[in-house]
Scaffold this active site. Structure first.
Site: not given
Ligand code: ADP
Ligand code: MG
Length: 729
Positions: A6, A381
């Site tokens: 269809c 992650d």
């Molecule tokens: P993961 O890979 O463990 O999930 P993210 O990639 O979200 O973590 O962040 C990695 C790191 O970057 C965090 O552990 C922190 O140290 C830093 N970071 C990320 N975003 C922020 C923010 N808004 N303020 C402060 N530190 C941040």
């Molecule tokens: Mg993360």
């Protein structure tokens, strides 16, 4: 719309219309999406589809909230009645050997088949209905009345069955579409007014009484209740909601009245995103589905050609019996029907996708379902995925003249708009310590994904001279309200100065060539706890560091163990956080230290995925959508957790776990595997039985009724098998 044929027919006819630019018919949702030419006429278009024997309802542009017209229960389907009487007439005909009864069976059972065949033939569309009609007419011509009746009745029944099972598989999707109520009770000027959900705007307050569904996404402003989120997330237990909590459109309020401040328009609610994803799922067909489509495209014409050959060649060349070979050719026509084959994959996929959606597992198409089944390596992650993501500030160290509170205040100011877990932890801590926010103005904030934030702020130099420090600090000045936007005279009367604040990882600060000397030992001490440590700078001076701690998900270790026992070859951890934090987490969840990658920027996560894909072919990434959206997109299948809260995750991931539960990852993979297995069984079954009947027919053993019974039997088996995949994952 019942069957693949269809859908193909509608597409064939509609795309030939002058009004139409493009058309896509979606069998799973019984919908078509048409792009009209500039002078195109939707009424004419609908008329053309009606002329084919379908009913049409116009949903409008980009309609996700409207459910397709509800279908009658399958028992009230007139086709079933026609087929039922047809079967009775056929059986009576067989008992009494009465041709008139056979004719009744053929006429009733075949009514819809013939009607479809006629409209297909008119549009020069050679489909199954046409083939069956030719087979039935042929059988009648050579006086095989019983066979003619069997073919027609069984085929009509098989078609009805397909339609009914398609409807059943669709039901879960339709239920989702009807989740969000179309009306909302809104507080306007102190009174409650009923408004269409589409007319409610952000910051409106809607009232949701016990037993009602939440009409839009929002935050609870007043009241307290338990909300049943199972329709959206699959969570079996109602979730307690109080002031400040997020509620989702489509969930059911159970005990108390809630006042909800709307945060998203209806078209942007979580459920709307889910529906859009489901609609798009049809575009992501699986490999096997595409293979079958290609196969069916040449299969039918090929078998028809063979049928013609069989009818004509042997009698002409070898002097075979015309009647005999004509009959065999009719059997071939029945075999040419790819029904069971064509329905084998979609019924399995649709019922798996729909069943999964009902369970809070959103899979954006058969392709990803199949990928899930093929996964050989996984990347996780860290923050918010293997950990809870509920960070809390543990220790704050200030440098020289900066107190811990000063450091927090500066950091919180820069983080106020960030959604990152660390930002929330810092802001929460300032609230906890009753540090009130400073009265400065933000010029611009820049996020450095996976690293931190950079904020440029306007400092009013008039007041905030803090005694003893001898420099301008960012401190709140209750007596100084500098309205930079409007009060221009005031603005000019004192100096303004821009300051840059950074909050982030060591890697980020190193990029800005920050000097760590004063706080280096402290930094290493805090990091040695296995915590997340961020530095805070003002104008390139490191003014303090903040240690945040997170908790490992209680289910992480068992989940990884389950994945390994399912034969997943490698499990990796990718994080933007520091190496010690990553290693300590890996240790507590039992991950191989060689598979831990720390200090990554989002693009580094993508690179790791590419390497793994080159090695394993099928690699899944599990993340929360925060700073890992590129990695989710780069994986063979990107799985986002807790997607009910984050739109990014819902949009970029291929598979979204609406509920924030890690244990659902193995079950998603199991679902993928079982679906792939069922599809494979179905295809082998459908092809195998066809091959057997084909062999028997060429040998002259198979009869018409055997061919159609085999086909119907296969359809039944394949459907029953396919519907299994929709059972709870
Ligand atoms: P993961 O890979 O463990 O999930 P993210 O990639 O979200 O973590 O962040 C990695 C790191 O970057 C965090 O552990 C922190 O140290 C830093 N970071 C990320 N975003 C922020 C923010 N808004 N303020 C402060 N530190 C941040
Ligand atoms: Mg993360």
């Amino acid at each position: 719309m019942d069957c693949g044929s269809c859908a193909a027919k509608i597409e064939h006819v509609v795309s030939a219309l002058d009004d139409v630019e493009t058309v896509r018919v979606d069998l799973a949702l019984a919908r078509m999406k048409v792009e009209l030419r500039d002078d195109g006429d939707a009424t004419r278009l609908a008329g053309a589809v009606r002329a084919l024997g379908f009913t049409v309802a116009e949903l409008g542009e980009g309609a996700t909230r409207h459910a397709p017209a509800p279908q009658k229960p399958i028992w009230q389907d007139p086709r079933l009645a026609a087929v039922g009487i047809g079967v009775v007439a056929m059986v009576l005909g067989a008992i009494t050997q009465s041709v008139p009864l056979y004719v009744v069976a053929i006429a009733l059972g075949g009514f819809y088949v013939f009607r479809n065949a006629l409209s297909s033939a008119r549009h020069l569309h050679l489909d199954i209905n046409v083939l069956m009609t030719i087979a039935v007419l042929g059988a009648m011509v050579i006086g095989e009345w019983f066979e003619a009746a069997t073919v027609v009745v069984l085929f009509a029944f098989a078609e009805w069955l397909e339609g009914a099972s398609m409807t059943r598989a669709r039901r879960a999707i339709r239920d989702l579409m009807e989740l969000a109520p179309p009306m909302a009770r809104v507080l306007r000027g102190g009174a409650e007014v009923e408004l269409g959900a589409d007319d409610v705007v952000i910051d409106d307050v809607v009232v949701v009484r016990p037993g009602e569904r939440v009409p839009l996404d929002g935050l609870v402003r007043a009241g307290e209740s338990d909300v049943d989120q199972s329709p959206l997330t699959g969570e079996s237990v109602p979730v307690h909601k109080a002031v400040g909590d997020e509620v989702f459109a489509g969930t059911v309020n159970t005990v108390g009245t809630l006042e909800v401040r709307v945060t998203k328009p209806a078209s942007d609610s979580t459920i709307a995103h889910v529906l859009r994803a489901i609609e798009q799922a049809q575009e992501n067909r699986s490999e096997s589905e595409r293979f079958i489509e290609r196969f069916a495209r040449w299969y039918t014409p090929a078998v028809v050609a063979i049928a013609v050959g069989i009818a004509v060649l042997p009698p002409l060349l070898g002097g075979g019996d015309w009647h005999e070979w004509f009959y065999r050719a009719l059997v071939m026509l029945v075999i040419a029907c790819p029904c069971a084959l064509v329905i084998a994959t979609p019924i399995t996929t649709v019922s798996a996708l729909a069943g999964a959606a009902r369970d809070g597992l959103l899979i954006k198409g058969g392709r990803y379902l199949e990928e899930l089944g093929a996964i050989r390596a996984l990347v996780f992650d860290k923050t918010g995925t293997l950990t809870e993501g509920l960070l809390s500030v543990h220790e704050v160290v200030g440098s020289a003249a900066w107190t811990a509170d000063d450091v927090l205040e500066v950091a919180a100011f820069a983080e106020q708009q960030s959604e990152h877990y660390i930002a929330r932890a810092i802001v929460r801590e300032t609230v906890h310590r009753e540090i009130s926010p400073p009265a400065h103005r933000m010029r611009r904030v820049e996020a450095h994904p996976g690293a931190g934030v950079e904020a440029h702020i306007d400092l009013c130099v008039k007041a905030p001279m803090i005694a003893g420090i001898g420099r301008i600090k960012i401190a709140h000045q209750h007596d100084h309200n500098c309205d930079h936007d409007h009060d221009l005279d005031e603005h000019a009367s004192h100096a303004h100065e821009e300051a840059r604040i950074l909050v982030g990882t060591r890697t980020l600060l190193e990029r800005f060539q920050i000097d760590f000397t004063g706080l280096d030992d402290e930094w290493h001490r805090l990091e040695s706890h296995g915590s997340t440590v961020v530095g805070v700078t003002r104008d390139d001076e490191l003014i303090g560091i903040i240690e945040c701690r997170d908790t490992v998900r209680a289910t992480a270790r068992d989940t990884l163990e389950a994945l390994r026992s399912m034969g997943i070859a490698e499990i990796h951890l990718c994080t933007g956080d520091n190496a010690i934090a990553a290693a300590s987490l890996a240790d507590s969840v039992g991950l191989d230290p060689n598979h831990v990658h720390a200090g990554l920027f989002p693009e580094d996560k993508v690179a790791i995925l590419e390497t793994l894909r080159a090695k394993f072919g099928h690699v899944a990434m599990v993340g929360d959508g925060i700073n890992d959206a590129p990695a989710l997109a780069a994986a063979s299948v990107g799985i986002a957790m807790g997607a009910a809260g984050t739109d990014v995750a819902l949009e970029t991931a291929h598979v979204a776990l609406m509920e924030d539960r890690l244990e659902r990852v193995p079950s998603a993979i199991r679902l993928g595997r079982s679906t792939v297995r069922i599809i494979r069984q179905n295809v082998i079954l459908a092809l195998g039985i066809k091959a057997v009947v084909f062999g028997l027919a060429t040998a002259g053993v198979a009869t018409l009724w055997m061919a159609i019974a085999a086909d119907m039997g296969t359809s039944l088996l394949v459907i029953a098998n396919g519907l299994r995949s929709g059972r709870r994952a």
